[in-house]
Enzyme design. Structure first.
Site, short mmCIF file in Angstrom:
data_model
loop_
_atom_site.label_atom_id
_atom_site.label_comp_id
_atom_site.label_asym_id
_atom_site.label_seq_id
_atom_site.Cartn_x
_atom_site.Cartn_y
_atom_site.Cartn_z
N GLY A 97 46.67 38.59 37.57
CA GLY A 97 48.00 38.11 37.17
C GLY A 97 48.67 37.32 38.27
N ASP A 259 39.64 33.32 37.00
CA ASP A 259 41.11 33.28 37.00
C ASP A 259 41.65 32.01 37.67
OD1 ASP A 259 39.91 34.85 39.24
OD2 ASP A 259 41.93 34.73 40.05
N ASP A 269 44.79 26.00 41.69
CA ASP A 269 44.66 27.03 42.72
C ASP A 269 43.87 26.56 43.92
OD1 ASP A 269 46.11 28.57 41.03
OD2 ASP A 269 44.87 30.35 41.21
P1 AMP Z 1 43.47 33.62 44.48
O1 AMP Z 1 42.14 34.01 45.04
O2 AMP Z 1 44.40 33.00 45.49
O3 AMP Z 1 43.36 32.81 43.26
O4 AMP Z 1 44.22 34.99 44.09
C1 AMP Z 1 43.64 35.99 43.31
C2 AMP Z 1 44.70 36.97 42.86
O5 AMP Z 1 45.37 37.55 43.97
C3 AMP Z 1 45.79 36.39 41.99
O6 AMP Z 1 46.16 37.36 41.06
C4 AMP Z 1 46.89 36.12 42.98
O7 AMP Z 1 48.16 36.10 42.37
C5 AMP Z 1 46.76 37.31 43.90
N1 AMP Z 1 47.27 37.07 45.24
C6 AMP Z 1 46.71 36.30 46.21
N2 AMP Z 1 47.46 36.32 47.32
C7 AMP Z 1 48.53 37.12 47.06
C8 AMP Z 1 49.67 37.55 47.81
N3 AMP Z 1 49.87 37.17 49.07
N4 AMP Z 1 50.55 38.37 47.19
C9 AMP Z 1 50.37 38.76 45.92
N5 AMP Z 1 49.32 38.40 45.17
C10 AMP Z 1 48.41 37.60 45.73
MG MG Z 2 44.20 32.12 41.77
#
Ligand code: AMP
Ligand code: MG
Length: 494
Positions: A97, A259, A269
Protein backbone atom coordinates in the site's frame (compact mmCIF):
# COMPACT_ATOMS: atom_id res chain seq x y z
CA UNK A 1 -14.70 21.11 13.29
CA UNK A 2 -15.34 20.48 9.60
CA UNK A 3 -16.21 24.13 9.07
CA UNK A 4 -12.89 25.18 10.58
CA UNK A 5 -11.02 22.84 8.25
CA UNK A 6 -12.98 24.13 5.26
CA UNK A 7 -12.14 27.71 6.22
CA UNK A 8 -8.44 26.92 6.50
CA UNK A 9 -8.31 25.00 3.24
CA UNK A 10 -6.40 26.75 0.51
CA UNK A 11 -8.17 27.26 -2.81
CA UNK A 12 -5.80 26.63 -5.71
CA UNK A 13 -8.41 27.63 -8.25
CA UNK A 14 -8.38 24.05 -9.58
CA UNK A 15 -11.30 21.70 -10.17
CA UNK A 16 -10.79 18.52 -8.16
CA UNK A 17 -12.39 15.13 -8.73
CA UNK A 18 -12.05 12.28 -6.30
CA UNK A 19 -12.98 9.25 -8.37
CA UNK A 20 -10.58 6.92 -6.61
CA UNK A 21 -11.85 8.11 -3.21
CA UNK A 22 -15.38 7.38 -4.43
CA UNK A 23 -14.50 3.70 -4.98
CA UNK A 24 -15.13 3.15 -1.29
CA UNK A 25 -13.34 2.31 1.90
CA UNK A 26 -12.08 -1.12 0.81
CA UNK A 27 -9.69 0.71 -1.51
CA UNK A 28 -8.08 3.28 0.75
CA UNK A 29 -7.86 5.17 4.00
CA UNK A 30 -8.77 8.85 3.97
CA UNK A 31 -6.13 10.83 5.82
CA UNK A 32 -4.16 14.05 5.73
CA UNK A 33 -0.46 14.49 4.95
CA UNK A 34 1.74 15.13 7.99
CA UNK A 35 3.31 18.61 7.78
CA UNK A 36 7.07 19.15 7.60
CA UNK A 37 8.90 22.18 9.01
CA UNK A 38 10.27 25.01 6.84
CA UNK A 39 9.64 23.57 3.39
CA UNK A 40 11.20 25.19 0.33
CA UNK A 41 11.28 24.33 -3.34
CA UNK A 42 14.27 22.38 -4.54
CA UNK A 43 13.01 22.19 -8.11
CA UNK A 44 9.81 22.68 -10.08
CA UNK A 45 8.62 21.74 -13.54
CA UNK A 46 7.05 24.52 -15.52
CA UNK A 47 5.45 22.15 -17.99
CA UNK A 48 3.78 20.07 -15.27
CA UNK A 49 2.52 23.25 -13.59
CA UNK A 50 0.94 24.13 -16.93
CA UNK A 51 -0.56 20.62 -17.24
CA UNK A 52 -2.31 21.15 -13.93
CA UNK A 53 -3.30 24.72 -14.70
CA UNK A 54 -1.21 26.13 -11.84
CA UNK A 55 0.25 29.61 -11.86
CA UNK A 56 4.03 29.19 -11.79
CA UNK A 57 4.70 32.33 -9.79
CA UNK A 58 2.24 31.28 -7.09
CA UNK A 59 3.57 27.73 -7.17
CA UNK A 60 7.10 28.89 -6.49
CA UNK A 61 6.02 31.01 -3.51
CA UNK A 62 6.42 29.84 0.09
CA UNK A 63 2.70 29.15 0.15
CA UNK A 64 3.06 26.94 -2.93
CA UNK A 65 5.93 25.05 -1.31
CA UNK A 66 3.94 24.57 1.90
CA UNK A 67 0.91 23.38 -0.05
CA UNK A 68 2.84 20.75 -2.02
CA UNK A 69 4.65 19.56 1.06
CA UNK A 70 1.26 18.66 2.50
CA UNK A 71 1.24 21.36 5.15
CA UNK A 72 -2.10 22.92 4.15
CA UNK A 73 -5.41 21.30 3.33
CA UNK A 74 -6.54 21.95 -0.25
CA UNK A 75 -10.14 22.89 -1.00
CA UNK A 76 -11.81 20.18 -3.08
CA UNK A 77 -9.10 17.54 -2.57
CA UNK A 78 -9.84 14.40 -0.60
CA UNK A 79 -6.45 12.98 0.38
CA UNK A 80 -6.01 9.24 0.86
CA UNK A 81 -3.57 6.37 0.90
CA UNK A 82 -4.54 3.38 -1.24
CA UNK A 83 -4.08 -0.26 -0.36
CA UNK A 84 -2.32 -2.70 -2.65
CA UNK A 85 -0.27 -5.89 -2.36
CA UNK A 86 2.37 -7.37 -4.60
CA UNK A 87 5.20 -9.69 -5.49
CA UNK A 88 8.60 -8.36 -4.46
CA UNK A 89 11.70 -9.98 -5.99
CA UNK A 90 9.60 -12.93 -7.09
CA UNK A 91 7.93 -13.59 -3.75
CA UNK A 92 4.43 -12.83 -2.58
CA UNK A 93 4.82 -9.95 -0.13
CA UNK A 94 1.20 -9.64 1.01
CA UNK A 95 -0.29 -6.26 1.79
CA UNK A 96 1.82 -3.20 0.99
CA UNK A 97 0.00 0.00 0.00
CA UNK A 98 0.88 3.68 -0.14
CA UNK A 99 3.25 3.76 2.81
CA UNK A 100 4.41 7.30 2.18
CA UNK A 101 2.56 8.56 -0.89
CA UNK A 102 -0.69 10.41 -0.35
CA UNK A 103 -3.09 10.92 -3.24
CA UNK A 104 -4.62 14.39 -3.07
CA UNK A 105 -7.21 13.69 -5.77
CA UNK A 106 -7.49 14.37 -9.49
CA UNK A 107 -7.07 17.79 -11.02
CA UNK A 108 -9.18 18.57 -14.05
CA UNK A 109 -6.38 20.16 -16.07
CA UNK A 110 -6.19 21.40 -19.67
CA UNK A 111 -5.45 17.87 -20.95
CA UNK A 112 -7.86 15.96 -18.72
CA UNK A 113 -7.90 14.46 -15.25
CA UNK A 114 -4.57 13.91 -13.53
CA UNK A 115 -3.97 12.33 -10.15
CA UNK A 116 -1.69 14.32 -7.86
CA UNK A 117 0.30 12.47 -5.20
CA UNK A 118 2.63 13.71 -2.50
CA UNK A 119 5.41 11.15 -2.00
CA UNK A 120 7.08 11.33 1.40
CA UNK A 121 4.11 13.07 3.01
CA UNK A 122 3.97 11.10 6.24
CA UNK A 123 2.79 7.90 7.86
CA UNK A 124 -0.21 5.98 6.58
CA UNK A 125 -1.82 2.74 7.76
CA UNK A 126 0.34 1.05 5.08
CA UNK A 127 3.71 2.37 6.25
CA UNK A 128 4.58 -0.96 7.93
CA UNK A 129 8.10 -0.50 9.37
CA UNK A 130 8.73 2.70 7.37
CA UNK A 131 8.63 6.31 8.55
CA UNK A 132 6.40 7.67 5.79
CA UNK A 133 9.19 9.92 4.57
CA UNK A 134 11.46 10.19 1.53
CA UNK A 135 14.96 11.66 1.59
CA UNK A 136 16.23 14.52 -0.56
CA UNK A 137 18.60 12.48 -2.75
CA UNK A 138 16.01 9.91 -3.90
CA UNK A 139 13.35 12.61 -4.32
CA UNK A 140 15.64 14.62 -6.61
CA UNK A 141 16.34 11.46 -8.62
CA UNK A 142 12.63 10.74 -9.00
CA UNK A 143 11.86 14.33 -9.98
CA UNK A 144 14.62 14.55 -12.57
CA UNK A 145 14.04 11.11 -14.03
CA UNK A 146 10.27 11.57 -14.41
CA UNK A 147 10.84 14.69 -16.45
CA UNK A 148 13.78 13.18 -18.34
CA UNK A 149 11.77 10.12 -19.36
CA UNK A 150 8.88 12.28 -20.49
CA UNK A 151 11.21 14.35 -22.66
CA UNK A 152 12.56 11.12 -24.17
CA UNK A 153 9.00 10.23 -25.17
CA UNK A 154 8.78 7.32 -22.72
CA UNK A 155 5.46 6.79 -20.90
CA UNK A 156 5.96 7.90 -17.29
CA UNK A 157 4.46 9.57 -14.28
CA UNK A 158 5.41 13.24 -14.18
CA UNK A 159 6.71 15.38 -11.34
CA UNK A 160 5.57 18.89 -10.48
CA UNK A 161 8.52 19.42 -8.19
CA UNK A 162 10.43 18.55 -5.05
CA UNK A 163 10.33 20.41 -1.76
CA UNK A 164 12.95 19.94 0.92
CA UNK A 165 12.72 20.36 4.66
CA UNK A 166 15.45 20.37 7.31
CA UNK A 167 13.53 17.63 9.18
CA UNK A 168 15.95 14.74 9.85
CA UNK A 169 15.24 11.31 8.34
CA UNK A 170 17.17 8.24 9.42
CA UNK A 171 18.53 5.97 6.68
CA UNK A 172 22.09 4.53 6.69
CA UNK A 173 22.93 7.96 8.01
CA UNK A 174 20.83 10.97 9.01
CA UNK A 175 19.49 12.74 5.95
CA UNK A 176 16.76 15.33 5.39
CA UNK A 177 13.14 14.98 4.30
CA UNK A 178 11.71 15.87 0.91
CA UNK A 179 8.37 15.54 -0.87
CA UNK A 180 7.94 14.87 -4.59
CA UNK A 181 4.64 15.86 -6.14
CA UNK A 182 3.91 13.16 -8.69
CA UNK A 183 1.33 13.38 -11.43
CA UNK A 184 -0.22 10.68 -13.63
CA UNK A 185 -3.63 9.84 -15.07
CA UNK A 186 -3.65 7.02 -12.51
CA UNK A 187 -1.22 5.43 -10.07
CA UNK A 188 -3.12 2.12 -10.04
CA UNK A 189 -0.65 -0.77 -10.05
CA UNK A 190 -0.76 -4.48 -10.89
CA UNK A 191 -0.52 -4.87 -7.09
CA UNK A 192 -3.92 -3.24 -6.58
CA UNK A 193 -5.51 -6.11 -8.53
CA UNK A 194 -3.42 -8.70 -6.74
CA UNK A 195 -4.57 -7.28 -3.43
CA UNK A 196 -8.29 -7.79 -4.02
CA UNK A 197 -7.79 -11.08 -5.80
CA UNK A 198 -5.53 -12.73 -3.24
CA UNK A 199 -7.65 -11.57 -0.32
CA UNK A 200 -10.78 -13.01 -1.90
CA UNK A 201 -12.47 -9.60 -2.32
CA UNK A 202 -13.71 -10.40 -5.79
CA UNK A 203 -16.53 -7.85 -5.86
CA UNK A 204 -13.93 -5.13 -5.24
CA UNK A 205 -11.65 -6.71 -7.82
CA UNK A 206 -14.43 -6.32 -10.37
CA UNK A 207 -15.14 -2.75 -9.26
CA UNK A 208 -11.47 -1.87 -9.73
CA UNK A 209 -11.23 -3.56 -13.13
CA UNK A 210 -14.42 -1.82 -14.27
CA UNK A 211 -13.04 1.50 -13.04
CA UNK A 212 -9.84 1.03 -15.04
CA UNK A 213 -11.68 -0.14 -18.16
CA UNK A 214 -14.27 2.64 -18.04
CA UNK A 215 -11.76 5.44 -17.52
CA UNK A 216 -8.66 4.22 -19.35
CA UNK A 217 -9.42 1.26 -21.60
CA UNK A 218 -12.98 1.82 -22.89
CA UNK A 219 -12.28 -0.27 -26.02
CA UNK A 220 -12.12 -3.42 -23.87
CA UNK A 221 -15.90 -3.30 -23.44
CA UNK A 222 -16.48 -3.51 -27.17
CA UNK A 223 -13.81 -6.19 -27.70
CA UNK A 224 -15.09 -9.67 -28.48
CA UNK A 225 -14.97 -12.10 -25.57
CA UNK A 226 -14.21 -11.34 -21.95
CA UNK A 227 -13.62 -7.63 -21.20
CA UNK A 228 -11.10 -8.40 -18.43
CA UNK A 229 -9.07 -10.62 -20.73
CA UNK A 230 -9.13 -7.74 -23.22
CA UNK A 231 -7.84 -5.49 -20.43
CA UNK A 232 -4.99 -7.90 -19.73
CA UNK A 233 -4.10 -7.96 -23.43
CA UNK A 234 -4.19 -4.16 -23.64
CA UNK A 235 -2.02 -3.74 -20.53
CA UNK A 236 0.44 -6.29 -21.96
CA UNK A 237 0.68 -4.32 -25.17
CA UNK A 238 1.36 -1.03 -23.39
CA UNK A 239 3.87 -2.69 -21.07
CA UNK A 240 5.72 -4.20 -24.04
CA UNK A 241 5.93 -0.79 -25.71
CA UNK A 242 7.20 0.81 -22.49
CA UNK A 243 9.85 -1.82 -21.80
CA UNK A 244 11.00 -1.71 -25.44
CA UNK A 245 11.63 2.00 -24.95
CA UNK A 246 13.53 1.34 -21.71
CA UNK A 247 15.79 -1.15 -23.46
CA UNK A 248 16.37 1.13 -26.43
CA UNK A 249 17.52 4.04 -24.28
CA UNK A 250 19.50 1.84 -21.84
CA UNK A 251 17.20 2.42 -18.88
CA UNK A 252 17.23 -0.03 -15.96
CA UNK A 253 14.26 0.35 -13.62
CA UNK A 254 15.86 -1.52 -10.75
CA UNK A 255 12.78 -2.68 -8.80
CA UNK A 256 10.27 -4.23 -11.17
CA UNK A 257 8.10 -5.64 -8.39
CA UNK A 258 4.42 -6.02 -9.30
CA UNK A 259 3.55 -3.16 -6.95
CA UNK A 260 5.76 -0.89 -9.06
CA UNK A 261 4.05 -1.79 -12.36
CA UNK A 262 1.53 0.73 -13.65
CA UNK A 263 -1.76 -0.57 -15.06
CA UNK A 264 -1.42 2.20 -17.68
CA UNK A 265 2.02 1.06 -18.84
CA UNK A 266 3.75 4.09 -17.33
CA UNK A 267 7.20 4.07 -15.78
CA UNK A 268 6.53 4.65 -12.07
CA UNK A 269 8.28 4.51 -8.70
CA UNK A 270 11.75 5.70 -9.57
CA UNK A 271 14.11 4.18 -7.04
CA UNK A 272 17.53 2.68 -7.79
CA UNK A 273 17.11 3.16 -11.57
CA UNK A 274 20.06 3.80 -13.88
CA UNK A 275 20.83 4.73 -17.43
CA UNK A 276 23.63 2.51 -18.70
CA UNK A 277 27.06 4.04 -19.03
CA UNK A 278 29.28 1.33 -20.59
CA UNK A 279 27.09 -1.25 -22.30
CA UNK A 280 26.74 -4.38 -20.20
CA UNK A 281 23.63 -6.42 -20.95
CA UNK A 282 23.70 -8.08 -17.53
CA UNK A 283 24.06 -4.77 -15.68
CA UNK A 284 22.40 -4.68 -12.23
CA UNK A 285 21.68 -1.13 -11.11
CA UNK A 286 20.14 -1.91 -7.73
CA UNK A 287 22.76 -2.63 -5.10
CA UNK A 288 20.10 -4.53 -3.10
CA UNK A 289 19.35 -6.86 -6.06
CA UNK A 290 22.07 -9.38 -5.29
CA UNK A 291 20.64 -12.07 -7.58
CA UNK A 292 20.34 -9.73 -10.55
CA UNK A 293 16.65 -10.47 -10.96
CA UNK A 294 16.12 -7.00 -12.42
CA UNK A 295 19.26 -6.81 -14.57
CA UNK A 296 18.95 -4.74 -17.77
CA UNK A 297 18.61 -7.69 -20.15
CA UNK A 298 16.05 -9.40 -17.93
CA UNK A 299 13.54 -6.55 -17.97
CA UNK A 300 11.47 -7.84 -20.91
CA UNK A 301 11.05 -11.26 -19.28
CA UNK A 302 10.36 -9.79 -15.86
CA UNK A 303 7.63 -7.63 -17.36
CA UNK A 304 6.07 -10.84 -18.69
CA UNK A 305 6.38 -12.46 -15.25
CA UNK A 306 4.57 -9.45 -13.79
CA UNK A 307 1.87 -9.57 -16.47
CA UNK A 308 1.41 -13.23 -15.66
CA UNK A 309 0.85 -12.27 -12.00
CA UNK A 310 -1.68 -9.69 -13.16
CA UNK A 311 -3.37 -12.37 -15.28
CA UNK A 312 -3.60 -14.64 -12.27
CA UNK A 313 -5.12 -11.83 -10.23
CA UNK A 314 -7.76 -11.25 -12.90
CA UNK A 315 -8.71 -14.95 -13.19
CA UNK A 316 -11.78 -14.65 -10.92
CA UNK A 317 -13.25 -12.29 -13.54
CA UNK A 318 -12.66 -14.67 -16.45
CA UNK A 319 -14.43 -17.82 -17.57
CA UNK A 320 -11.33 -19.96 -17.56
CA UNK A 321 -7.56 -19.81 -17.35
CA UNK A 322 -7.20 -20.15 -21.10
CA UNK A 323 -8.61 -16.63 -21.58
CA UNK A 324 -5.77 -15.21 -19.49
CA UNK A 325 -3.13 -17.29 -21.30
CA UNK A 326 -4.51 -16.24 -24.68
CA UNK A 327 -4.42 -12.59 -23.62
CA UNK A 328 -0.78 -12.91 -22.52
CA UNK A 329 0.44 -14.88 -25.52
CA UNK A 330 0.89 -11.94 -27.94
CA UNK A 331 3.41 -10.32 -25.58
CA UNK A 332 5.97 -12.94 -26.54
CA UNK A 333 6.02 -11.69 -30.13
CA UNK A 334 5.03 -8.10 -29.46
CA UNK A 335 7.92 -7.40 -27.08
CA UNK A 336 10.80 -8.35 -29.44
CA UNK A 337 8.99 -6.74 -32.37
CA UNK A 338 8.55 -3.48 -30.46
CA UNK A 339 12.19 -3.57 -29.43
CA UNK A 340 13.39 -4.27 -32.97
CA UNK A 341 11.35 -1.32 -34.23
CA UNK A 342 13.05 0.90 -31.64
CA UNK A 343 16.51 -0.47 -32.43
CA UNK A 344 15.89 0.02 -36.14
CA UNK A 345 15.01 3.65 -35.50
CA UNK A 346 18.25 4.04 -33.54
CA UNK A 347 20.13 2.63 -36.53
CA UNK A 348 18.35 4.95 -38.96
CA UNK A 349 16.44 2.07 -40.52
CA UNK A 350 12.80 2.82 -41.11
CA UNK A 351 11.13 -0.51 -41.76
CA UNK A 352 12.17 -3.76 -40.13
CA UNK A 353 13.28 -6.47 -42.55
CA UNK A 354 14.92 -9.89 -42.40
CA UNK A 355 18.42 -9.69 -41.02
CA UNK A 356 17.83 -6.58 -38.87
CA UNK A 357 17.64 -8.59 -35.65
CA UNK A 358 20.96 -10.20 -36.50
CA UNK A 359 22.51 -6.84 -37.42
CA UNK A 360 21.41 -5.42 -34.06
CA UNK A 361 22.51 -8.45 -32.05
CA UNK A 362 25.97 -8.51 -33.58
CA UNK A 363 26.38 -4.84 -32.73
CA UNK A 364 25.24 -5.36 -29.14
CA UNK A 365 27.75 -8.18 -28.77
CA UNK A 366 30.58 -5.95 -29.97
CA UNK A 367 29.45 -3.13 -27.70
CA UNK A 368 29.30 -5.47 -24.71
CA UNK A 369 32.71 -6.98 -25.45
CA UNK A 370 34.33 -3.54 -25.56
CA UNK A 371 32.14 -1.95 -22.85
CA UNK A 372 31.21 0.84 -25.24
CA UNK A 373 29.38 3.82 -23.78
CA UNK A 374 25.75 3.28 -24.74
CA UNK A 375 24.55 6.87 -25.12
CA UNK A 376 27.66 8.31 -26.75
CA UNK A 377 27.86 5.44 -29.23
CA UNK A 378 24.38 6.08 -30.61
CA UNK A 379 24.87 9.80 -30.73
CA UNK A 380 28.15 9.48 -32.64
CA UNK A 381 26.58 6.94 -34.99
CA UNK A 382 23.78 9.42 -35.72
CA UNK A 383 26.37 12.00 -36.80
CA UNK A 384 28.39 9.43 -38.74
CA UNK A 385 25.66 8.83 -41.33
CA UNK A 386 26.62 12.04 -43.05
CA UNK A 387 30.26 12.13 -42.12
CA UNK A 388 33.13 10.41 -40.56
CA UNK A 389 32.80 7.00 -38.90
CA UNK A 390 36.12 7.45 -37.11
CA UNK A 391 34.70 8.80 -33.80
CA UNK A 392 32.47 5.72 -33.58
CA UNK A 393 35.22 3.34 -34.59
CA UNK A 394 37.46 4.85 -31.89
CA UNK A 395 35.11 3.50 -29.25
CA UNK A 396 35.94 -0.11 -30.11
CA UNK A 397 39.01 -2.17 -29.36
CA UNK A 398 38.04 -4.73 -32.00
CA UNK A 399 38.33 -2.32 -34.93
CA UNK A 400 38.17 -4.98 -37.64
CA UNK A 401 35.03 -6.50 -36.21
CA UNK A 402 33.48 -3.05 -35.97
CA UNK A 403 34.45 -2.27 -39.60
CA UNK A 404 32.75 -5.45 -40.77
CA UNK A 405 29.62 -4.51 -38.86
CA UNK A 406 29.69 -0.90 -40.10
CA UNK A 407 29.99 -2.03 -43.71
CA UNK A 408 26.89 -4.18 -43.31
CA UNK A 409 25.02 -1.32 -41.64
CA UNK A 410 25.94 1.13 -44.41
CA UNK A 411 24.87 -1.38 -47.07
CA UNK A 412 21.59 -1.82 -45.26
CA UNK A 413 21.06 1.96 -45.22
CA UNK A 414 21.86 2.24 -48.93
CA UNK A 415 19.09 -0.16 -49.91
CA UNK A 416 16.43 1.95 -48.14
CA UNK A 417 14.08 3.29 -50.81
CA UNK A 418 15.06 6.92 -51.47
CA UNK A 419 17.79 6.85 -48.81
CA UNK A 420 18.80 10.36 -47.80
CA UNK A 421 21.79 10.53 -45.47
CA UNK A 422 20.95 14.01 -44.18
CA UNK A 423 17.35 13.15 -43.31
CA UNK A 424 18.41 9.85 -41.75
CA UNK A 425 20.94 11.60 -39.55
CA UNK A 426 18.34 14.12 -38.41
CA UNK A 427 15.92 11.31 -37.56
CA UNK A 428 18.60 9.43 -35.62
CA UNK A 429 19.54 12.58 -33.70
CA UNK A 430 15.88 12.84 -32.65
CA UNK A 431 15.92 9.19 -31.53
CA UNK A 432 19.29 8.85 -29.83
CA UNK A 433 19.55 11.34 -26.96
CA UNK A 434 22.61 13.41 -26.27
CA UNK A 435 21.94 13.73 -22.54
CA UNK A 436 20.47 11.12 -20.20
CA UNK A 437 20.30 11.14 -16.41
CA UNK A 438 23.49 9.24 -15.73
CA UNK A 439 24.05 8.36 -12.08
CA UNK A 440 27.01 10.68 -11.67
CA UNK A 441 25.12 13.67 -13.09
CA UNK A 442 22.34 13.16 -10.57
CA UNK A 443 24.96 12.70 -7.87
CA UNK A 444 26.68 16.02 -8.62
CA UNK A 445 23.34 17.87 -8.53
CA UNK A 446 22.36 16.10 -5.30
CA UNK A 447 25.66 16.94 -3.56
CA UNK A 448 25.12 20.62 -4.35
CA UNK A 449 21.46 20.52 -3.38
CA UNK A 450 22.38 19.09 0.01
CA UNK A 451 24.41 22.27 0.56
CA UNK A 452 21.37 24.36 -0.34
CA UNK A 453 22.54 25.18 -3.87
CA UNK A 454 20.06 24.12 -6.54
CA UNK A 455 21.74 25.67 -9.58
CA UNK A 456 23.30 22.45 -10.90
CA UNK A 457 19.98 20.67 -10.47
CA UNK A 458 18.24 23.38 -12.52
CA UNK A 459 20.91 23.21 -15.22
CA UNK A 460 20.66 19.42 -15.42
CA UNK A 461 16.87 19.55 -15.43
CA UNK A 462 16.98 22.00 -18.31
CA UNK A 463 19.29 19.73 -20.32
CA UNK A 464 17.15 16.66 -19.59
CA UNK A 465 14.05 18.51 -20.76
CA UNK A 466 15.72 18.88 -24.19
CA UNK A 467 17.71 15.65 -24.45
CA UNK A 468 18.11 15.68 -28.23
CA UNK A 469 19.36 19.27 -28.55
CA UNK A 470 23.01 20.25 -28.88
CA UNK A 471 23.19 23.16 -26.49
CA UNK A 472 26.47 25.01 -25.95
CA UNK A 473 27.67 24.87 -22.36
CA UNK A 474 26.21 21.42 -21.76
CA UNK A 475 29.17 19.43 -23.11
CA UNK A 476 30.00 18.06 -19.65
CA UNK A 477 26.49 16.58 -19.38
CA UNK A 478 26.99 14.71 -22.66
CA UNK A 479 30.50 13.50 -21.91
CA UNK A 480 31.86 10.11 -20.83
CA UNK A 481 31.28 9.39 -17.14
CA UNK A 482 34.21 10.00 -14.79
CA UNK A 483 35.96 7.00 -13.22
CA UNK A 484 34.14 7.47 -9.91
CA UNK A 485 30.74 6.98 -11.61
CA UNK A 486 31.11 3.20 -11.55
CA UNK A 487 31.64 3.32 -7.77
CA UNK A 488 28.23 4.88 -7.09
CA UNK A 489 26.00 2.42 -5.26
CA UNK A 490 22.26 2.99 -5.42
CA UNK A 491 20.13 0.71 -3.28
CA UNK A 492 16.47 0.45 -2.31
CA UNK A 493 17.16 2.86 0.57
CA UNK A 494 15.22 6.00 -0.23
P1 AMP B 1 9.20 0.64 -3.04
O1 AMP B 1 10.18 -0.49 -3.05
O2 AMP B 1 9.82 1.99 -2.81
O3 AMP B 1 8.30 0.63 -4.19
O4 AMP B 1 8.30 0.44 -1.72
C1 AMP B 1 7.66 -0.77 -1.40
C2 AMP B 1 6.65 -0.53 -0.30
O5 AMP B 1 7.26 0.01 0.86
C3 AMP B 1 5.52 0.42 -0.64
O6 AMP B 1 4.37 -0.04 -0.01
C4 AMP B 1 6.00 1.72 -0.06
O7 AMP B 1 4.93 2.60 0.22
C5 AMP B 1 6.67 1.25 1.21
N1 AMP B 1 7.70 2.17 1.69
C6 AMP B 1 8.93 2.37 1.16
N2 AMP B 1 9.61 3.27 1.89
C7 AMP B 1 8.79 3.66 2.90
C8 AMP B 1 8.92 4.57 3.99
N3 AMP B 1 10.02 5.27 4.21
N4 AMP B 1 7.85 4.69 4.82
C9 AMP B 1 6.73 4.00 4.63
N5 AMP B 1 6.56 3.12 3.62
C10 AMP B 1 7.57 2.95 2.78
MG1 MG C 1 6.74 1.26 -4.96
Amino acid sequence: MNTTLEEQAIDLGLTWHNRFADLGEAFHTLLRPTPLPSPRWVGTSESVARLLGLDLQWLESDLGAATFTGNLPIAGAQPLASVYSGHQFGHWAGQLGDGRAILLGEVDGPTGLLEVQLKGAGLTPYSRMGDGRAVLRSSIREFLCSEAMHALGIPTSRALGVTGSPAPVRREEIETAAVVTRVAPSFIRFGHFEHFSHSGQHAQLRTLADFVIDHFYPDCRAAPGNAYAALLAAVSERTAEMVAQWQAVGFCHGVMNTDNMSILGLTIDYGPFQFLDAFNPGHICNHSDTGGRYAYNRQPNIAYWNLFALGQALLPLMDDQQQALDALEPYKAHMPAALQRRMNAKLGLTRVQDGDAELTESLMKLMAADAVDFTIFWRRLSHAVTGNLEPVRDMFLQRDAFDTWATRWRERLQVLPGFDAGATSVQMLQTNPRVVLRNHLGEIAIRQARQGNFSELARLQNALEHPFEEVAGQEDLAAFPPDWASQIEISCSS
